[in-house]
Scaffold this motif. Structure first.
Motif: not given
Lengths: 150, 662, 377
Positions: B19-23, B37-42, B110-113, B123-126
């Motif tokens: 999921v993280q690889s695409v969304v 916004a999906v990136a951080t919680p995932v 990175v997601g949290v801080f 998002a792209a980095t994650l």
């Protein structure tokens, strides 16, 4: 300085550093690498005296003689040929008779290999890969299990 | 249930990486905030899942659950609790799980801080981090599953390789991995920036804390590994130019270059193309290191994994990530605009010089590490490239770099004045000269290079101090205001000075320990004495002793100086019972920064043993210096301007307007 | 069940991590985020002011730096202005939601069912060792006793308990060691001595060794009526080639024996073999238990063939690889037993030449040969 000159200075200094690095690498590769040889290689090829080599093979059974001041001598064999080795120092933990060993040093005038470092295999399942291949060349190594007898 | 849950958590984490690889990237490219916004919680849940998985494996180890193949192969019920714990990553599968854990840990960080990042870059980095994670979790599940079970559990395991049963090893791989897996986040930032076309000074500023963090741990990890080899292998050496050591050293060299070029990019928006390339290279070297160590292509102490299927898998991952990122780079980099200009003699110029030498040194290490493998593969000829090669190539490249180190921070940006800079460094030069002459006087002319090395080390250390001192104008405004200004210095200035000082300390340790070491190899019988650097070492005898999972022959030695008792040392020779494997435990006594080092050889049967006695002057400075270097990185990270997750712009402006009042 | 609930919960959390932001995402404001780079440049401007104030740079340098950063700030601002305005798309959102709702659980469950072993419980070692004995495999029980014994090596009863287990597990050597410990600690008992001897004999593939022989004799001396040690002693006599004494021993043993006892049949076989061949079937290279069982069903000829096979096997091996004095002696003895005088002489000659340079061994061989009536010529 113009922008172009600055750029040239930058590229020029980069070129110089890289050229120096390349020169050092090539010089060191020519001079400082050590070739791996089996006892058979040493017997057959003529290796100039004083050239550093790595000698690998099995420590011959009953060949280890220790004398005072940590002087040790033993024989290294690839089952076809045997080379006498002397070494001063403490042998690695896994050095054992009948087991694989790699030594580094030079051949003395009397044909005895004077080692200044000895590496033994690192665990029970692991044979130094150069040694395994050298033994394979002599047809005496079958990938780890029993030596052929029947 | 715990084991199976751990297994499920790992598989679920893999599904999440998909999921993280695409969304999020899809969101970033279409500017859809909801998808981004999906990136951080995932990223956070992914970290928790892998953590649960790692925890499950740990529990299996602690409970000696021999229904898990990995535990059977690498543990033993009689192993001390600590090594049951560290045994989790003392093997191929477990260490790869740790690898993945750190990968997702950095993603979650990175997601949290990463609140200060623009949402598309984050998002792209994650997402890129998700690609890397997906590759490695797949590698774990497909070729090295730590949760494979056995149908008929045996009653005892095969034990952990004894040379790995050591506290140094307990800490060393996690630190090392945090370091070189940490560079994955820099890589992800670089690839994300290339995709989004967002490569500017702000990017460098966002990446810097992450690079610092990874670099800090990698420094500690390498130092710890070196100290471990020093006292556990019993050869008294602290660096062997072993391919596995090189595997972690190359990312360190490239990472160090990256740290420096990122400063130029942040301050002047110059060297953009180069910095992004370095970010890719650094993690590529980490991947290469993982390949070398994990595929078993090497002949080395650490190569405890041998399975061609794994090697091919990692090699494929390596090609995809390195090849893919370089292709992206080749496509995007030419579109970058020229950044700020600078004269050759300037702070930028100094940093470029640093980068040149560091990359050249990386290349030298790279060639020395891979040349034997390539030659073997092509011609079948077997060679070994050892310390002489590296001393001849790496050494000369470091000398001009070290000479230049103190100049860097005192040169001004854009256009510097070499003469003025030299004047500011007169004191450091003087001190270095005095120390060189002093060493010559102490040791005579027998060792010409060593005093020069000492001088160089002092030059670097004194240069770091004088940089701070001149920065606060200590002597012009008096000590009282000087101390006040010392506090006012930005963290990054402190970081630079402290890290450079650490470099000097390490160099000093290396020079003295290699040049002035005293070594004796003697056969001793009880009552025998040997004298080393003024210390008299008496062999009192040897006696057997039983440990929890080993038996050992312990030699007892008493050390005296001028007849006065100094200490007792008990080096030993152990045999671990499960694998019948011998190891050497050195006896070490620290005197100031120097160490007395004793290790035992094989016993002779008649009570005599071979003993290796070393006196290693100032050797601990090697590791102390490394710790100081990583402390420097911490100082830099603490810089207010670099702090991760800084407050929102509005609030920030308020605090900033208060700041100058200090 | 607990396991599947846990899995369902975890999967649920993972799915929510995807679904919740998708649902809430519409409320996220883009304005502040878009200017993250502007914030960096503003901060850089402040830093320049700070450095100027502290006298770290001069006014001229500060001004130059300010211009440069300001230019970057403006560029970033323009770019952000141009790019602002969010795009939302219902179909994209649905697709993303589907991945979280369907793809994620399906991939995770499918992958796990493919790789995992659902339902296989944890097996911590402590729990396995302390579980009730009747639920455990023999291996675990043995491990439990071994563990106990490694901590209490002087527990003779423990050794006595595990010794017969080893024997039944086909580990006669371990069994012999355990019996030896039990006897050493608790003193000799005829049944232990007998079983000790039996374990030794089995460990030596059916050959009653000197140690075993002594153990049997000691057992008999403690309990003269015991059948088992006498049985083995009789076998031993046969193996040593003392035919008359062996026959005597078997007869003594069978005298007044209960004909239904299991050992009686085997004893009669041995006796019959002795009488028939003029000597006991020498147990060369030790027949296994299967061999013994088989030999009891074979006719005399077959038995002879089996023995022949074993002898020639031994002879081949000794010829090719050499062997110990004992093995050569056994070969000479075997040929003598089979009535092949010439082969026995040849074996003696080969052995003598093999040990020509070892006087001690040579004299042992010569002694054995003399006893067998071999001339050495």
């Amino acid at each position: 300085m113009t922008r172009k000159q600055r750029r040239l200075t930058l590229i020029g200094s980069a070129g110089v550093v890289l050229a120096v690095a390349l020169g050092l690498i090539l010089f060191a590769l020519n001079d400082q690498i050590v070739f791996f040889q089996s006892p058979t290689d040493i017997t057959q090829k003529s290796i100039p005296q004083g050239q550093r080599i790595r000698l690998g093979g099995l420590v011959e059974e009953d060949s280890v003689v220790r004398s005072d001041n940590a002087q040790v001598s033993f024989r290294v064999t690839d089952t076809a040929n045997v080379i006498d080795v002397t070494y001063k120092g403490i042998l690695p933990d896994l050095f054992r008779e009948g087991q694989g060993v790699v030594t580094e040093g030079v051949i003395g005038p009397d044909g005895v290999f004077v080692a200044d470092s000895v590496l033994a295999k690192h665990d029970e399942n692991y044979m130094p890969k150069e040694v395994a291949e050298a033994l394979k060349d002599q047809g005496h190594w079958q990938g780890g299990e029993e030596p052929e007898s029947q | 249930m715990v084991v199976e849950f751990g297994h499920y958590a790992l598989v679920l984490a893999f599904a999440l990486t998909l999921v993280q690889s695409v969304v999020p990237l899809w969101g970033a490219l279409t500017k859809d905030e909801r998808l981004m916004a999906v990136a951080t919680p995932v990223s956070v849940v992914m970290f928790l899942l892998v953590l649960a998985s790692f925890g499950a494996l740990t529990i299996a180890y602690l409970n000696s659950d021999f229904s898990v193949l990995n535990v059977v192969q690498n543990s033993h019920s009689a192993k001390p609790l600590l090594y049951k714990f560290t045994g989790v990553w003392g093997n191929h599968e477990g260490s790869m799980l740790l690898w993945v854990l750190i990968l997702v840990f950095f993603g979650a960080l990175v997601g949290v801080f990463g609140g200060n990042l623009p949402s598309d870059l984050k998002a792209a980095t994650l997402t890129v981090q998700g690609w890397v994670t997906a590759g490695f979790v797949l590698f774990l599940l497909a070729t090295s599953n730590p949760f494979a079970r056995v149908a008929h559990p045996p009653i005892e395991g095969a034990d952990l390789n004894p040379i790995l049963q050591d506290i140094g090893l307990a800490i060393h791989p996690p630190l090392l991995y945090i370091g070189y897996v940490g560079f994955s986040i820099t890589f992800s930032f670089a690839v994300a920036a290339l995709i989004l076309g967002r490569i500017d000074a702000a990017w460098a500023r966002w990446v810097r804390p992450w690079t610092l963090l990874a670099w800090c741990f990698l420094t500690l990890g390498i130092a710890m590994g070196s100290y471990w080899a020093y006292y556990e292998l019993g050869w008294g050496g602290w660096w062997f130019w072993d391919p596995v050591e090189n595997a972690s050293f190359m990312p360190w060299l490239a990472g160090t270059a990256l740290l420096h070029s990122a400063i130029v990019m942040e301050k002047r928006e110059a060297l953009k193309v180069w910095t992004v390339l370095l970010a890719i290279f650094t993690f590529s070297l980490s991947l290469l290191g993982t390949f070398l160590v994990r595929s078993g292509v090497l002949t080395s102490v650490h190569a405890f994994a041998t399975d061609p299927a794994r090697g091919v898998f990692i090699l494929t991952l390596l090609c995809i990530f390195i090849g893919g990122s370089l292709a992206l780079y080749a496509w995007r980099a030419p579109m970058l605009k020229q950044g700020g200009i600078f004269a050759p003699i300037s702070r930028e110029g100094g940093l470029v010089l640093n980068n040149l030498f560091l990359t050249a040194a990386t290349a030298a290490v790279f060639v020395g590490t891979l040349y034997p493998l390539v030659l073997d593969a092509i011609t079948g000829e077997k060679i070994s490239v050892g310390a002489p090669f590296f001393n001849l190539t790496f050494g000369p490249l470091m000398i001009p770099l070290l000479i230049a180190v103190p100049y860097g921070p005192v040169l001004s940006w854009k256009r510097g004045d070499l003469l003025a800079a030299t004047q500011r460094l007169y004191a450091a030069m003087g001190l270095a000269l005095v120390m060189t002459l002093f060493t010559f006087w102490l040791w005579g002319m027998e060792k010409v290079l060593a005093p020069l090395g000492v001088g160089l080390a002092v030059w670097v250390m004194a240069g770091a101090i004088s940089e701070i001192v001149t920065r606060v104008k200590f002597f012009e405004i008096g000590p009282k205001r000087g101390f006040a200004r010392l506090w006012g210095l930005p963290g990054s200035a402190w970081g630079t000075a402290v890290a450079h000082f650490g470099v000097g300390v390490t160099v000093l340790g290396i020079v003295t320990a290699s040049a002035f070491q005293v070594e004796h190899i003697v056969t001793m019988r009880p009552g025998d004495k040997v004298e080393v650097s003024g210390y008299e070492v008496t062999f009192d005898g040897a006696a057997p002793r039983r440990g929890p999972n080993y038996t050992e022959e312990v030699g007892h030695f008493t050390v005296r100086r001028d007849g006065a008792y100094v200490t007792e040392l008990d080096p030993s020779k152990r045999v671990y019972t499960a694998r019948q494997m011998p190891t050497t435990e050195a006896g070490i006594h620290t005197i100031g920064f120097s160490q007395l080092y004793l290790s035992l050889g094989e016993g002779r049967g008649d009570g005599a043993v071979d003993v290796r006695v070393y006196f290693k002057p100032l050797i601990t400075l090697i590791w102390i210096g490394s710790v100081i270097m990583s402390l420097g990185a911490l100082f830099s990270m603490a810089d207010r301007r670099l702090r991760i997750g800084a407050p929102k712009p509005a609030a920030r402006r308020k605090t900033a307007s208060l700041a100058p009042a200090e | 069940m607990m396991f599947w609930i846990l899995i369902a919960l975890t999967t649920g959390v993972a799915a929510l991590a995807v679904l919740v932001p998708l649902a809430r995402g519409a409320k996220v404001q883009t304005g502040a985020e878009g200017s993250a780079d502007e914030a960096v440049y503003r901060e850089q401007l402040e830093a320049i002011d700070g450095e100027l104030k502290r006298g770290l740079i001069d006014e001229e340098a500060a001004e130059a730096a300010r211009t440069e950063v300001a230019r970057r700030l403006l560029a970033a601002h323009d770019k952000n202005q141009a790019q602002s305005g969010k795009q939302l798309n219902g179909r994209r959102l649905k697709l993303a939601q589907l991945t979280g709702l369907l793809l994620l659980p399906a991939a995770a469950l499918g992958g796990y069912l493919l790789l995992g072993s659902p339902g296989q419980p944890d097996l911590p070692l402590e729990a396995r060792l302390s579980a009730p004995a009747d639920q455990q495999s023999v291996d675990v029980l043995i491990a439990r006793v071994e563990r106990h014994l490694s901590q209490n090596p002087e527990d003779g009863e423990g050794w006595a308990v595990i010794a017969p287990v080893y024997l039944s597990q086909g580990q006669p050597q371990a069994s012999a060691r355990a019996y030896a410990n039990a006897i050493r600690i608790l003193g000799p008992r005829p049944d232990w001595l007998t079983d000790f001897g039996e374990a030794l004999t089995m460990a030596n593939e059916g050959l009653v060794t000197a140690d075993a022989h002594r153990a049997f004799e000691q057992a008999v001396s403690m309990d003269a009526t015991a059948v088992k040690p006498r049985f083995f002693l009789a076998i031993s006599l046969g193996q040593e080639g003392k035919k008359a004494e062996a026959v005597q021993a078997w007869n003594n043993l069978l005298e007044g024996a209960d004909e239904n006892a299991a050992w009686v049949h085997a004893a009669r076989q041995q006796l019959a073999a002795l009488e028939e061949n003029g000597d006991a079937p020498s147990q060369l290279r030790g027949p296994s238990q299967e061999d013994i069982a088989a030999s009891q069903e074979m006719g005399a000829d077959d038995r002879q063939a089996m023995i022949r096979g074993m002898v020639s096997g031994l002879a081949d091996r000794l010829e090719k690889e050499g062997g110990s004095v004992e093995e050569w002696n056994r070969l000479m003895q075997a040929y003598t037993v089979l009535g092949e005088k010439q082969n026995a002489e040849d074996a003696f000659a080969s052995a003598a030449s093999a040990f020509a340079d070892k006087p001690d061994e040579l004299s042992e061989i010569k002694d054995a040969a003399r006893k067998l009536g071999l001339s050495g010529s």
